[in-house]
Design a protein around this motif. Structure first.
Motif, mmCIF file in Angstrom:
data_model
loop_
_atom_site.group_PDB
_atom_site.id
_atom_site.type_symbol
_atom_site.label_atom_id
_atom_site.label_comp_id
_atom_site.label_asym_id
_atom_site.label_seq_id
_atom_site.Cartn_x
_atom_site.Cartn_y
_atom_site.Cartn_z
ATOM 1 N N LEU A 137 39.709 11.661 61.980
ATOM 2 C CA LEU A 137 39.404 12.831 61.143
ATOM 3 C C LEU A 137 39.889 12.628 59.716
ATOM 4 C CD1 LEU A 137 40.347 15.729 63.594
ATOM 5 C CD2 LEU A 137 38.039 15.056 62.868
ATOM 6 N N GLY A 138 41.015 11.941 59.562
ATOM 7 C CA GLY A 138 41.589 11.714 58.249
ATOM 8 C C GLY A 138 40.731 10.864 57.336
ATOM 9 N N ARG A 139 39.731 10.192 57.872
ATOM 10 C CA ARG A 139 38.838 9.381 57.056
ATOM 11 C C ARG A 139 37.867 10.254 56.264
ATOM 12 N NH1 ARG A 139 42.564 6.798 58.789
ATOM 13 N NH2 ARG A 139 42.472 4.608 59.211
ATOM 14 N N PHE A 140 37.784 11.545 56.625
ATOM 15 C CA PHE A 140 36.939 12.484 55.898
ATOM 16 C C PHE A 140 37.785 13.103 54.786
ATOM 17 C CE2 PHE A 140 35.079 16.801 55.379
ATOM 18 C CZ PHE A 140 33.828 16.410 54.941
ATOM 19 N N ALA A 141 37.469 12.782 53.543
ATOM 20 C CA ALA A 141 38.230 13.316 52.409
ATOM 21 C C ALA A 141 37.977 14.813 52.273
ATOM 22 C CB ALA A 141 37.822 12.609 51.123
ATOM 23 N N THR A 142 39.055 15.558 52.027
ATOM 24 C CA THR A 142 38.947 17.000 51.849
ATOM 25 C C THR A 142 39.680 17.420 50.589
ATOM 26 O OG1 THR A 142 40.981 17.501 53.062
ATOM 27 C CG2 THR A 142 38.954 17.354 54.350
ATOM 28 N N GLY A 143 39.333 18.591 50.118
ATOM 29 C CA GLY A 143 40.115 19.207 49.056
ATOM 30 C C GLY A 143 41.398 19.749 49.659
ATOM 31 N N VAL A 144 42.302 20.197 48.812
ATOM 32 C CA VAL A 144 43.559 20.768 49.268
ATOM 33 C C VAL A 144 43.626 22.199 48.750
ATOM 34 C CG1 VAL A 144 46.071 20.562 49.259
ATOM 35 C CG2 VAL A 144 44.651 18.500 49.201
ATOM 36 N N ALA A 145 43.957 23.121 49.644
ATOM 37 C CA ALA A 145 44.007 24.535 49.291
ATOM 38 C C ALA A 145 45.275 25.162 49.864
ATOM 39 C CB ALA A 145 42.776 25.256 49.829
ATOM 40 N N ILE A 146 45.634 26.305 49.314
ATOM 41 C CA ILE A 146 46.743 27.089 49.836
ATOM 42 C C ILE A 146 46.220 28.495 50.098
ATOM 43 C CG2 ILE A 146 49.028 28.064 49.373
ATOM 44 C CD1 ILE A 146 49.504 25.613 47.535
ATOM 45 N N VAL A 147 46.416 28.965 51.322
ATOM 46 C CA VAL A 147 46.056 30.328 51.678
ATOM 47 C C VAL A 147 47.277 31.200 51.400
ATOM 48 C CG1 VAL A 147 45.391 31.873 53.567
ATOM 49 C CG2 VAL A 147 44.417 29.564 53.428
ATOM 50 N N THR A 148 47.103 32.237 50.585
ATOM 51 C CA THR A 148 48.202 33.132 50.244
ATOM 52 C C THR A 148 47.879 34.553 50.690
ATOM 53 O OG1 THR A 148 47.287 33.415 48.006
ATOM 54 C CG2 THR A 148 49.037 31.781 48.279
ATOM 55 N N PHE A 149 48.925 35.276 51.096
ATOM 56 C CA PHE A 149 48.752 36.662 51.529
ATOM 57 C C PHE A 149 50.099 37.345 51.612
ATOM 58 C CE2 PHE A 149 49.467 34.203 55.302
ATOM 59 C CZ PHE A 149 50.208 35.014 56.156
ATOM 60 N N ASP A 150 50.065 38.659 51.608
ATOM 61 C CA ASP A 150 51.277 39.449 51.798
ATOM 62 C C ASP A 150 51.410 39.780 53.275
ATOM 63 O OD1 ASP A 150 52.314 39.560 49.216
ATOM 64 O OD2 ASP A 150 50.987 41.215 48.656
ATOM 65 N N ARG A 177 38.313 26.929 36.969
ATOM 66 C CA ARG A 177 38.592 26.364 35.651
ATOM 67 C C ARG A 177 38.185 24.898 35.668
ATOM 68 N NH1 ARG A 177 42.791 22.785 36.092
ATOM 69 N NH2 ARG A 177 44.385 23.188 37.653
ATOM 70 N N ALA A 178 38.188 24.293 34.523
ATOM 71 C CA ALA A 178 37.911 22.865 34.405
ATOM 72 C C ALA A 178 39.116 22.069 34.898
ATOM 73 C CB ALA A 178 37.604 22.504 32.956
ATOM 74 N N GLY A 179 38.866 20.862 35.390
ATOM 75 C CA GLY A 179 39.952 19.982 35.797
ATOM 76 C C GLY A 179 39.600 19.150 37.009
ATOM 77 N N ASP A 180 40.395 18.112 37.250
ATOM 78 C CA ASP A 180 40.225 17.265 38.425
ATOM 79 C C ASP A 180 40.770 17.990 39.647
ATOM 80 O OD1 ASP A 180 39.300 15.328 36.667
ATOM 81 O OD2 ASP A 180 41.196 14.223 36.628
ATOM 82 N N ALA A 181 40.221 17.685 40.831
ATOM 83 C CA ALA A 181 40.640 18.320 42.079
ATOM 84 C C ALA A 181 41.627 17.449 42.845
ATOM 85 C CB ALA A 181 39.422 18.592 42.958
ATOM 86 N N LEU A 182 42.583 18.107 43.499
ATOM 87 C CA LEU A 182 43.479 17.407 44.417
ATOM 88 C C LEU A 182 42.732 17.234 45.734
ATOM 89 C CD1 LEU A 182 46.351 16.285 44.898
ATOM 90 C CD2 LEU A 182 46.981 18.555 45.753
ATOM 91 N N ALA A 183 42.790 16.034 46.292
ATOM 92 C CA ALA A 183 42.111 15.747 47.555
ATOM 93 C C ALA A 183 43.084 15.057 48.498
ATOM 94 C CB ALA A 183 40.885 14.867 47.313
ATOM 95 N N PHE A 184 42.680 14.978 49.764
ATOM 96 C CA PHE A 184 43.507 14.359 50.795
ATOM 97 C C PHE A 184 42.601 13.508 51.670
ATOM 98 C CE2 PHE A 184 46.282 14.384 54.586
ATOM 99 C CZ PHE A 184 47.492 14.086 53.981
ATOM 100 N N ALA A 185 42.978 12.235 51.865
ATOM 101 C CA ALA A 185 42.210 11.321 52.709
ATOM 102 C C ALA A 185 43.149 10.261 53.264
ATOM 103 C CB ALA A 185 41.089 10.652 51.924
ATOM 104 N N SER A 186 42.976 9.918 54.524
ATOM 105 C CA SER A 186 43.767 8.883 55.187
ATOM 106 C C SER A 186 45.271 9.104 55.031
ATOM 107 C CB SER A 186 43.377 7.495 54.666
ATOM 108 O OG SER A 186 42.020 7.241 54.972
ATOM 109 N N GLY A 187 45.686 10.368 55.113
ATOM 110 C CA GLY A 187 47.103 10.698 55.075
ATOM 111 C C GLY A 187 47.740 10.643 53.697
ATOM 112 N N ARG A 188 46.912 10.585 52.645
ATOM 113 C CA ARG A 188 47.441 10.487 51.280
ATOM 114 C C ARG A 188 46.701 11.440 50.344
ATOM 115 N NH1 ARG A 188 46.767 5.215 52.970
ATOM 116 N NH2 ARG A 188 48.699 4.050 53.220
ATOM 117 N N PHE A 189 47.416 11.867 49.306
ATOM 118 C CA PHE A 189 46.776 12.633 48.246
ATOM 119 C C PHE A 189 45.999 11.690 47.357
ATOM 120 C CE2 PHE A 189 50.292 15.530 49.312
ATOM 121 C CZ PHE A 189 49.579 16.707 49.479
#
Length: 176
Positions: free
Chosen positions: A27-40, A150-162
């Motif tokens: 599964l880690g071979r599929f690159a994904t974005g990185v997100a944070i879910v926030t809530f109260d 906004r503009a900017g590069d995205a943080l991604a995660f693949a093969s156990g690394r950012f």
């Protein structure tokens, strides 16, 4: 109709642990974005780092996050508004902060629906739509009420690394 899992014989090794590790690595071979879910939550504000996030529908606007059941804040998310914060390439420390390696306290923004993090690449504030059993995860669908980017590069995660996805590879807004 609800799909039922089928029985698949163990063809990948002698132990379930080995199979689980191999499955995770695959599964880690599929690159994904990185997100944070926030809530109260009931007693405090929460953030959970995730890489299982996807759009579901444009009308109505729906997104899905997959949250591990063993996550400390898992049970508090049920039925609560939440924000999915998409991280920029420079926000790896923020990802680690909410993945259990606390660092500098993040800067919060009070959104109209749920709290969000300051200066993220994009955000989606959501009201609860549905929750589904996903094995050792719960699949939370949210109806998007507010969003921006906004503009900017995205943080991604693949093969156990950012890694980084350059902005030049993001977005198709100019094609629409």
């Amino acid at each position: 109709m609800i799909a039922q899992p089928s029985a698949v014989p163990n063809r990948h090794g002698p132990t379930n642990r080995h199979r689980a590790l191999h499955f995770r690595g695959s599964l880690g071979r599929f690159a994904t974005g990185v997100a944070i879910v926030t809530f109260d939550g009931v007693s405090k504000r929460h953030g959970i780092t995730v890489n299982s996030f996807t759009s579901v529908s444009l009308e109505p606007p729906l997104v899905l996050v997959s949250i591990a059941r063993n996550t400390r804040a898992h049970d508090e998310l049920a039925g609560r508004p939440f924000t999915v914060n998409i991280l920029g390439a420079e926000q790896q420390a923020l990802a680690m902060h909410f993945a259990g390696r606390p660092g500098v306290e993040p800067e919060w923004v009070e959104g109209p629906v749920a709290p969000r993090l300051s200066r993220v690449l994009a955000y989606f504030e959501c009201t609860p739509w549905a929750a589904y059993d996903g094995g050792d995860h719960t699949l939370y669908l949210g109806e998007v009420v507010d969003f921006n980017y906004r503009a900017g590069d995205a943080l991604a995660f693949a093969s156990g690394r950012f890694t980084t996805i350059p902005e030049s590879q993001l977005g198709v807004e100019d094609l629409l």
